[in-house]
Design an enzyme around this catalytic site. Structure first.
Site, PDB file in Angstrom:
ATOM      1  N   ASP A   1       0.806  -1.212   0.000  1.00 33.97           N
ATOM      2  CA  ASP A   1       0.000   0.000   0.000  1.00 33.97           C
ATOM      3  C   ASP A   1       0.838   1.260   0.000  1.00 33.97           C
ATOM      4  O   ASP A   1       2.004   1.231   0.328  1.00 33.97           O
ATOM      5  CB  ASP A   1      -0.776   0.048   1.325  1.00 33.97           C
ATOM      6  CG  ASP A   1      -2.100  -0.645   1.204  1.00 33.97           C
ATOM      7  OD1 ASP A   1      -2.428  -1.048   0.095  1.00 33.97           O
ATOM      8  OD2 ASP A   1      -2.795  -0.752   2.230  1.00 33.97           O
TER       9      ASP A   1
ATOM     10  N   LYS B   1      -3.778   2.701  -2.468  1.00 29.50           N
ATOM     11  CA  LYS B   1      -5.070   3.349  -2.668  1.00 29.50           C
ATOM     12  C   LYS B   1      -4.956   4.758  -2.138  1.00 29.50           C
ATOM     13  O   LYS B   1      -4.423   4.989  -1.073  1.00 29.50           O
ATOM     14  CB  LYS B   1      -6.160   2.607  -1.899  1.00 29.50           C
ATOM     15  CG  LYS B   1      -6.508   1.290  -2.530  1.00 29.50           C
ATOM     16  CD  LYS B   1      -7.631   0.631  -1.786  1.00 29.50           C
ATOM     17  CE  LYS B   1      -7.152   0.128  -0.441  1.00 29.50           C
ATOM     18  NZ  LYS B   1      -8.225  -0.466   0.351  1.00 29.50           N
TER      19      LYS B   1
ATOM     20  N   MET C   1      -8.246   8.789   8.776  1.00 25.48           N
ATOM     21  CA  MET C   1      -8.696   9.354   7.489  1.00 25.48           C
ATOM     22  C   MET C   1      -9.575  10.593   7.708  1.00 25.48           C
ATOM     23  O   MET C   1     -10.567  10.780   7.007  1.00 25.48           O
ATOM     24  CB  MET C   1      -9.475   8.294   6.682  1.00 25.48           C
ATOM     25  CG  MET C   1      -8.620   7.111   6.302  1.00 25.48           C
ATOM     26  SD  MET C   1      -9.547   5.769   5.540  1.00 25.48           S
ATOM     27  CE  MET C   1     -10.136   4.854   6.936  1.00 25.48           C
TER      28      MET C   1
END
Ligand code: SAH
Length: 459
Positions: free
Chosen positions: A250, A272, A385
Site C-alpha cells: 500500500d 489506494k 482518514m
C-alpha cells in the site's frame, strides 16, 4: 559499495606477508586459518612469528624485501614498520597485478581484512571500509550473540542432506521452501539445543513425508507493516516478509519497511489514495487469489494493522471462499504508534477511561458516525482518514455537545522522521489544518489526554 565482499578459497595458494612483527604474525595466522601456503619475508622476526614458522609450516625468507620474492604470489600483505618498504611492496604488487594489503593504510589496499565471525562453515565478515575497524569489531561482537557457535553444527547437519533434498524436490522454489521450513522449525531447534540425533531423525522423516503436491500450494500472508518506523514491525512480520515470492503493498507502507522484504520478491504497488484507487479493492482480492493459485507465497503488506480500517477482512474472505491458506499478522495501528510517539496516552486514569477509533472518511460529503457515542465524558476519540472531513467533524462534534475547547491533536506521519504534532481544540482544528496544510497520513486525537503532550513528548 566501496569493497565487494568475496569469500576466496586460499587452500594451497601462495600468499606472502612482508614483515616479522606482531601484526605480521596476526595476518599470517589468518591466512593459515584459510589453509594458504604462507611465506614470511623479513630479516628478523618476533617470537610469535617465529613460533608460527616453527610450528605451523610457514616458510621464512630471512631477507629484506626484494620484488622477485613475490613473483608467483596470489596476494601479499605488507606489515613492516618501515613506510618505504610497505610502499615498495605496494608498488611492485600493483605492477604485477598481485592483490596487496598494507596494514593500517587503506589507501594502499586492494583488499581489506574484515572483522570475522567464524562459525565454519558459516562465516560472517564485517567491514567499515577501513573507516572504523573498532566499529566493525563491535558489530561483530553483537553478531556473535545473535549467531551462537551451534550454528556451525546446524549448517553442517543440513549440508549433509543437500543432495537428498535436491533429488526429491525438482525446483529451486520447492527446495527453498523446504529449507526455510526446516531452518525455522523443530529440526533447527533440536540442533541448536544440542539434540543432533533427534534432529537428524526428524529431518529424515520430514523429507520422507514431504509431498510434491503440498510444495506446490500457495499461501497468502496478510501482514501489518505498522505506522512507518521499521523497528515497530513484529518478528513474525519480518519472517514472512523474508520468505515471500511476491508482495502487494500500500501507499502507507514506508520505504524503510519495504526494503526489508526479501530482495528477490516481485514488488507490486497497489496503493489506494482517497477518491482515487490505484487498483480497486476487488482487483486486489483477485490478484492475491491468482498468485496464490500459482503456488506463490504472497505477501499482502498493509500500513498499520490490517484489521483496523485496512479492509483486510475483505481480502481474506475471498481467499477463505477459495480455500487458499492464509495467515494474518497484526501490526501496530496508527492510533497506537502516533499516540506513543506523540506522548499522548490513549487512556489515563485522570483523563480518559475509554478510547474509540472511528473513520472520518466522507461519504457524499457526510460522516456516517454514531455521534452521541463519540461525545462521551472521559473518552479519547481517534479519527483515521479524518483530514479532509475535518470541518464536518468539528462542527458535528460541537452540535452533539462536545465543548468547543476540547483538546485535539493532529499527528502527521507519526513514528517517521517527518512526524509533526499540532495541538489545538476541536473548534480550531479546521482552521489549523487550513493554515498548516498537514500531509497524509495524518491522525486526529481528541480528548483531555491531548494535554499530556506538553509534558510527555519525547520523539
Ligand atoms: N490500517 C491502518 C489504517 C489505514 S486507514 C492502521 O491500522 O493504522 C489510513 C489512515 O490511517 C490515514 O488516513 C491516517 O489517518 C492513519 N495513519 C496511518 N498511518 C499513519 C501515520 N504514520 N501517521 C498518522 N496517521 C496515520
Amino acid at each position: 559499495m566501496e569493497y565487494l565482499p568475496l569469500f576466496v578459497d586460499l587452500k594451497g595458494r601462495e600468499c606472502s606477508v612482508v614483515g616479522g612483527g606482531e601484526i605480521a604474525a596476526r595476518k599470517a595466522s589468518l591466512l593459515l586459518k584459510a589453509q594458504a601456503n604462507v611465506t614470511i619475508i623479513a630479516p628478523s622476526v618476533s617470537t610469535s612469528t617465529l613460533s608460527l614458522i616453527e610450528n605451523k609450516h610457514v616458510r621464512w625468507l630471512q631477507d629484506t624485501f626484494k620484488p622477485e620474492q613475490l613473483s608467483d604470489q596470489l596476494l601479499v600483505i605488507a606489515a613492516t614498520d618501515i613506510d618505504t618498504v610497505n610502499r615498495d611492496v605496494h608498488k611492485y604488487a600493483k605492477s604485477k597485478n598481485i592483490l596487496v594489503n598494507v596494514a593500517d593504510c587503506p589507501e594502499l589496499c586492494d583488499f581489506i581484512l574484515p572483522s570475522i565471525l567464524d562459525r565454519t562453515p558459516i562465516v560472517v565478515a564485517v567491514s567499515s571500509g577501513g573507516k572504523s575497524p573498532i566499529l566493525a569489531r563491535q558489530l561483530r561482537a553483537r553478531l556473535e550473540t545473535l549467531i551462537p557457535p551451534s550454528y556451525a553444527r546446524l549448517a553442517d547437519m543440513v549440508g549433509r542432506y543437500r543432495d537428498a533434498v535436491k533429488d526429491k524436490l525438482p525446483t529451486i522454489d520447492m527446495r527453498r521452501r523446504f529449507w526455510e521450513t526446516i531452518l525455522q522449525g523443530k529440526v533447527a531447534e533440536h540442533v541448536l539445543a544440542g539434540r543432533d540425533n533427534v534432529a537428524q531423525k526428524l529431518m529424515e522423516a520430514t523429507l520422507a513425508d514431504t509431498k510434491l503436491d503440498d510444495m506446490d500450494k500457495g499461501e497468502v500472508y496478510l501482514v501489518g507493516a505498522g505506522p512507518g518506523d521499521p523497528d515497530l514491525l513484529t518478528f513474525k512480520a519480518l519472517r514472512l516478509m523474508q520468505q515471500a515470492d511476491v508482495v502487494f503493498y500500500d501507499r502507507l507502507v514506508s520505504k524503510e519497511v519495504l526494503s526489508l522484504v526479501r530482495r528477490e520478491a516481485e514488488q507490486v504497488y497497489v496503493g489506494k489514495q482517497r477518491a482515487w484507487h490505484a487498483v480497486r479493492q476487488e482487483e486486489i482480492n483477485q490478484l492475491l487469489l491468482k498468485h496464490a493459485k500459482q503456488g506463490k507465497r504472497v505477501l499482502r503488506l498493509k500500513g498499520g494493522d490490517p484489521f483496523i480500517f485496512g479492509r483486510g477482512g475483505e481480502e481474506i474472505e475471498t481467499l477463505a471462499a477459495e480455500k487458499i491458506p492464509f495467515q494474518v499478522v497484526p501490526g501496530i495501528t496508527a492510533a497506537s504508534g502516533c499516540s506513543s510517539y506523540a506522548g499522548i496516552p490513549l487512556t489515563h486514569r485522570d483523563y480518559s477511561q475509554s478510547c474509540v477509533f472511528v473513520t472520518g472518511q466522507l461519504k457524499d460529503g457526510e460522516l456516517d458516525i454514531n455521534w452521541p457515542a463519540l461525545v462521551q465524558p472521559r473518552q479519547t476519540v481517534v479519527v483515521y482518514m479524518g483530514l479532509v472531513g475535518l470541518p464536518v467533524l468539528s462542527a458535528k462534534l460541537q452540535q452533539h455537545g462536545m465543548t468547543a475547547d476540547t483538546p485535539a491533536a493532529l499527528v502527521q506521519q507519526g513514528t517517521t522522521d517527518n512526524q509533526k504534532v499540532w495541538i489545538s481544540t476541536i473548534a480550531d482544528l479546521p482552521e489549523l489544518a487550513q493554515r498548516e496544510q498537514p500531509v497524509a497520513p495524518t491522525l486526529v486525537i481528541i480528548g483531555d489526554v491531548v494535554k499530556l503532550h506538553k509534558s510527555l513528548a519525547w520523539f
